[in-house]
Design an enzyme around this catalytic site. Sequence first.
Site, PDB file in Angstrom:
ATOM      1  CD  GLU A 288      -3.582   0.110   2.567  1.00  0.00           C
ATOM      2  OE1 GLU A 288      -2.596  -0.394   1.987  1.00  0.00           O
ATOM      3  OE2 GLU A 288      -4.332   1.003   2.637  1.00  0.00           O
ATOM      4  CB  CYS A 325      -2.378   2.643  -1.126  1.00  0.00           C
ATOM      5  SG  CYS A 325      -4.066   2.627  -0.045  1.00  0.00           S
TER       6      CYS A 325
END
Length: 553
Positions: A288, A325
Amino acid sequence: MRRRHSLLAAYPVLEETFQFPQLMTLTGSHLIAGRESAPHGHFYHGVNPANSTQLKPAYADATKDEADEAMCAAEGAFDALRLAPVETRAALLDAIADEIMALGDALLERAHAETGLPMARVTGERARAVGQCKLFASLIREGSWADARIDHAIADRQPLPKPDVRRVMMPIGPVVVFGASNFPFAIGVVGTDTVCALAAGCPVVVKGHPAHPGTCEMLGRAVMKALQKTGLPAGCFSLLHGRGTEIGMALVKHPHTQAVGFTGSLRGGRALMDAAAERSHPIPVYAEMGSINPVFVLPGALKERASKIAEAYIGSVTMGVGQFCTNPAIVLGLKGTELKQFVSNATAHATKVAPQSMLHRGICEAYDAGTAVWQTIDGIDLAAESEMRVNHEATQAACRIFTTTLDVLEANEELRREVFGPCSVITECSTLEDMLRFANSIEGQLSAMIHGTDQDLIDFAPLIRVLEKKVGRLIFNGFATGIEVCPSMHHGGPYPASSHSHFTSIGTASIYRWTRPVCYQGFPDAALPEALRGKNSRGSMRTVDGTLTRDDA
Ligand code: NAP
């Protein structure tokens, strides 16, 4: 030892003065299948970003032999873990939750000292980590996650008899987890990756993040204790410390490693993906790797509530000093007085945001360098910056909000790359077609946000159709920061947001990264795994002859 240039290595350590009160419990050891391996070789320390002091004890890079020992122990423990009663694995997860809580304030203080994250944030994140342990314990106790499918034989089917076919999800084997820098608990040593791998029946070897090694050690000891309590083999878990690429690469390339979980930079994630693909037996890397998370503020919403959206936007940009993120790095709106109003509200809020300490100096310097590059671009303006002066000794970052036009955004790739920190670019578009063109041009994203009215959704329906192809999560009238941990959450997206867009790294579906289906044909009931037998002992939801049911088969 060969070392890549590490962001952390750039940290100018001032003095080794900070004495952690719970020093007694920390030794700097790697924790390998219940054995403590004393650090040796190149030493490093956790560093308090708020005052630039080193934290004891010293940590060191694990060696390839230590990586091999951990992976062999994990392989040795695999059968015991996967074949253990479900209740034992669930009890392990509950025990990890208990052991985390038993560390008390000492754990919170250490994480606060090593990351600069406020006590309220680390306290909340600990609750999330503990909640995740309990969530996965209840998931496997209930059992439906295993997606058992049973198709009975039909001996007299014409023209050919149908065999008895059954399938269920099974653990894949030892998993390597790279803890994230920005979530020391919830995506760290005891974060989702580790907890759902253990839940599935996969032993875990964690490569701790070098920015918070003491927190990693405390959490690693909690897992060790939980394994002892539940009588599972110590090889089910190891924690190796280290900076630089060597230890991580050794783990990814080890023949016993069956999959990798990673949260961090695109550069790091891609390097691990490439290494895994080059193995003689390639393995999946579930990476990720971040995102720019575009926000589309549609005309109806701008007219109705520009000021409220602007306030929430700045809250989202600056949450956790922008170290998420899911940070909304680009906002797009249609040119006009309402967009001007939005910019004016957003900049008013941004100037009031006090600078705060980032996770470590490397991340802070990368943030300042990234936003400095933006300022050199023709056609971009720094519309607002935190008024209060930044204390560089405290590794602080100021909030920075930029404004530009779509032409400039499209012409400058740097503006479409993630700069990790509390910054964002508000972009003026001329038409809906402009917005669509931008949405069509972006790379894969973890999320995108649409602020609008019901009428906006009708008028801008094509935008949603485009974004569905680009992102993992679409948010209406909200922001992507603050992820709910639940069965329907999807935290992943097309590359480069993540390496496998089908899988999530947060929420209960994250368990599927560590499993694969196994199909049994023609087996007698007694020889089948529990989940596939005629008696549905857990009362789980199964698909029997094409119908979802909790009944016996
Ligand atoms: P990172 O540099 O990608 O590192 C994450 C972990 O992977 C660390 O343990 C790191 O070890 C290891 N690693 C990185 N590259 C490697 C390689 N080539 N081979 C083997 N191991 C490797 O991420 P970070 O330290 O968390 O922060 C740096 C940047 O990552 C941030 O500025 C931000 O852009 C991004 N980030 C993204 C997310 C997200 O949620 N996607 C979260 C945090 C950070 P070493 O540190 O020892 O090299």
